[in-house]
Design a protein around this motif. Structure first.
Motif, short mmCIF file in Angstrom:
data_model
loop_
_atom_site.label_atom_id
_atom_site.label_comp_id
_atom_site.label_asym_id
_atom_site.label_seq_id
_atom_site.Cartn_x
_atom_site.Cartn_y
_atom_site.Cartn_z
N LEU A 244 32.05 -29.50 30.24
CA LEU A 244 31.90 -28.13 30.73
C LEU A 244 30.98 -27.31 29.83
CD1 LEU A 244 35.58 -27.36 31.83
CD2 LEU A 244 33.60 -27.78 33.31
N VAL A 245 31.11 -27.49 28.52
CA VAL A 245 30.22 -26.78 27.59
C VAL A 245 28.78 -27.21 27.79
CG1 VAL A 245 29.58 -26.52 25.16
CG2 VAL A 245 31.97 -26.28 25.85
N SER A 246 28.57 -28.52 27.82
CA SER A 246 27.21 -29.05 27.98
C SER A 246 26.60 -28.60 29.30
CB SER A 246 27.21 -30.58 27.90
OG SER A 246 27.68 -31.01 26.63
N ILE B 116 25.81 -24.75 29.25
CA ILE B 116 24.67 -24.38 28.41
C ILE B 116 23.36 -24.86 29.01
CG2 ILE B 116 23.59 -24.78 26.15
CD1 ILE B 116 26.35 -24.70 24.91
N THR B 117 23.34 -26.06 29.57
CA THR B 117 22.09 -26.61 30.08
C THR B 117 21.73 -26.13 31.48
OG1 THR B 117 23.23 -28.58 30.93
CG2 THR B 117 22.31 -28.72 28.70
N GLN B 118 22.74 -25.74 32.28
CA GLN B 118 22.45 -25.38 33.67
C GLN B 118 23.02 -24.02 34.07
OE1 GLN B 118 23.12 -28.70 36.25
NE2 GLN B 118 22.67 -27.56 38.13
N TRP C 74 26.30 -20.81 33.83
CA TRP C 74 27.75 -20.70 34.03
C TRP C 74 28.16 -21.02 35.47
CZ3 TRP C 74 30.02 -17.51 37.59
CH2 TRP C 74 29.25 -16.45 38.10
N ARG C 75 27.29 -20.78 36.45
CA ARG C 75 27.65 -21.11 37.83
C ARG C 75 27.85 -22.62 38.00
NH1 ARG C 75 24.20 -16.81 38.14
NH2 ARG C 75 24.88 -15.04 39.42
N ALA C 76 26.97 -23.41 37.39
CA ALA C 76 27.12 -24.86 37.43
C ALA C 76 28.41 -25.26 36.71
CB ALA C 76 25.91 -25.54 36.81
N GLY C 77 28.68 -24.59 35.60
CA GLY C 77 29.91 -24.87 34.88
C GLY C 77 31.14 -24.55 35.71
N ALA C 78 31.07 -23.46 36.49
CA ALA C 78 32.20 -23.06 37.33
C ALA C 78 32.44 -24.09 38.44
CB ALA C 78 31.96 -21.68 37.91
N VAL C 79 31.36 -24.61 39.06
CA VAL C 79 31.52 -25.63 40.09
C VAL C 79 32.13 -26.90 39.48
CG1 VAL C 79 30.31 -27.11 41.74
CG2 VAL C 79 29.62 -24.72 41.48
N SER C 80 31.66 -27.26 38.30
CA SER C 80 32.23 -28.42 37.60
C SER C 80 33.71 -28.20 37.31
CB SER C 80 31.46 -28.68 36.30
OG SER C 80 30.10 -28.94 36.55
N LEU C 81 34.06 -26.97 36.91
CA LEU C 81 35.45 -26.64 36.61
C LEU C 81 36.32 -26.77 37.86
CD1 LEU C 81 37.69 -25.61 34.78
CD2 LEU C 81 36.89 -23.27 35.20
N LEU C 82 35.77 -26.47 39.03
CA LEU C 82 36.54 -26.65 40.25
C LEU C 82 36.91 -28.13 40.43
CD1 LEU C 82 37.70 -25.52 42.87
CD2 LEU C 82 35.45 -25.82 43.93
N GLY C 83 35.97 -29.02 40.14
CA GLY C 83 36.29 -30.44 40.19
C GLY C 83 37.35 -30.82 39.18
N PHE D 278 31.45 -18.26 28.36
CA PHE D 278 30.96 -17.88 27.03
C PHE D 278 30.51 -19.07 26.20
CE2 PHE D 278 34.09 -14.64 28.31
CZ PHE D 278 33.25 -13.52 28.34
N ALA D 279 30.22 -20.21 26.84
CA ALA D 279 29.85 -21.42 26.11
C ALA D 279 28.65 -21.20 25.21
CB ALA D 279 29.55 -22.56 27.10
N GLY D 280 27.61 -20.55 25.73
CA GLY D 280 26.40 -20.32 24.93
C GLY D 280 26.67 -19.48 23.71
N ALA D 281 27.43 -18.40 23.89
CA ALA D 281 27.73 -17.52 22.77
C ALA D 281 28.57 -18.22 21.71
CB ALA D 281 28.45 -16.26 23.28
N ILE D 282 29.55 -19.02 22.16
CA ILE D 282 30.41 -19.75 21.22
C ILE D 282 29.59 -20.78 20.45
CG2 ILE D 282 32.38 -21.30 21.00
CD1 ILE D 282 33.54 -19.97 23.52
N ALA D 283 28.72 -21.51 21.16
CA ALA D 283 27.90 -22.52 20.51
C ALA D 283 26.98 -21.90 19.47
CB ALA D 283 27.07 -23.27 21.56
N THR D 284 26.38 -20.76 19.80
CA THR D 284 25.50 -20.07 18.85
C THR D 284 26.28 -19.59 17.63
OG1 THR D 284 24.05 -19.34 20.65
CG2 THR D 284 23.91 -18.13 18.56
N PHE D 285 27.46 -19.05 17.87
CA PHE D 285 28.30 -18.57 16.77
C PHE D 285 28.66 -19.70 15.82
CE2 PHE D 285 32.55 -18.01 14.98
CZ PHE D 285 32.45 -16.75 14.38
N LEU D 286 29.08 -20.84 16.37
CA LEU D 286 29.49 -21.97 15.53
C LEU D 286 28.30 -22.62 14.83
CD1 LEU D 286 32.17 -23.65 17.82
CD2 LEU D 286 32.57 -22.26 15.78
#
Length: 211
Positions: A30-32, A35-37, A39-48, A173-181
């Motif tokens: 989900l993070v990958s 970040i690469t595609q 949050w909408r793509a992440g949300a569709v993946s999360l539905l799966g 918030f994947a991008g923001a978390i990745a940048t922070f870490l």
């Protein structure tokens, strides 16, 4: 009256929270993807991923958990297999050279159908979720309170609610978390060791269960 005590339901919710906060295949994907595609793509993946949770819940509700509780040897085998799997995941988290899920993997851009399918497949093959439903969940089912089916459903709905809520925040918030870490290497180490400690703690709890 609920067929399961409120305190038991709350305890299971905390276990579900600990499991979803300890990174595994779902979080990495989900993070990958987010970040690469985006949050909408992440949300569709999360539905799966969410449908994968439902599959596990239905499997547990129609008899796997009841069978494990009815046959002591089977329950013991599942319990120890789950504990060993959790210990393996804990080692993967803290071993030298271990990585964080917030160091995203490069993924090709996929359409909605493939995003959904990959989210579903990632979850169905996720050892953490298999352990949660096959080994940890039976500890919270009490046949003495009756209606084992409804107990399984309530526990499953609780786990799905907790996991989807946390994963949705991760997607958004994947991008923001990745940048922070990435800017704070110490936090990356803390996250890895905290993850390992939680997984190891769950393994010990599972191995010492005497129900």
């Amino acid at each position: 009256m609920l067929p399961i005590e409120t305190g038991t339901l709350a305890a299971f919710a905390l276990v579900a929270l600990g499991m979803v906060l300890t990174p595994g295949p779902n979080m990495i994907y989900l993070v990958s993807r987010s970040i690469t595609q985006g949050w909408r793509a992440g949300a569709v993946s999360l539905l799966g991923v969410a449908i994968g949770f439902v599959v596990y819940m239905v499997a547990a509700a129609v008899g796997l958990t009841a069978l494990a509780l009815a046959v002591p040897f089977l329950y013991e085998a599942i319990k120890w297999a789950g504990a060993l799997c959790l210990l393996h995941l804990a080692w993967q988290a803290v071993r030298p050279g271990g990585s964080t899920p917030f160091a995203p993997r490069a993924l090709p851009h996929d359409g909605p159908a493939r995003l959904f399918a990959m989210g579903l497949l990632t979850n169905l093959l996720n050892p953490k979720i298999a352990v949660l439903y096959m080994s940890l969940l039976p500890q919270f089912v009490d046949p003495a309170r009756g209606d084992v089916l409804l107990q399984n459903v309530l526990l499953g709905v609780t786990q799905i609610g907790v996991s989807v809520s946390v994963n949705l925040m991760i997607v958004l918030f994947a991008g923001a978390i990745a940048t922070f870490l990435a800017r704070r290497p110490l936090w990356l180490s803390v996250q890895r060791y905290l993850m390992g400690a939680v997984l190891a703690g769950l393994a010990v709890r599972l191995a010492t269960d005497r129900r």
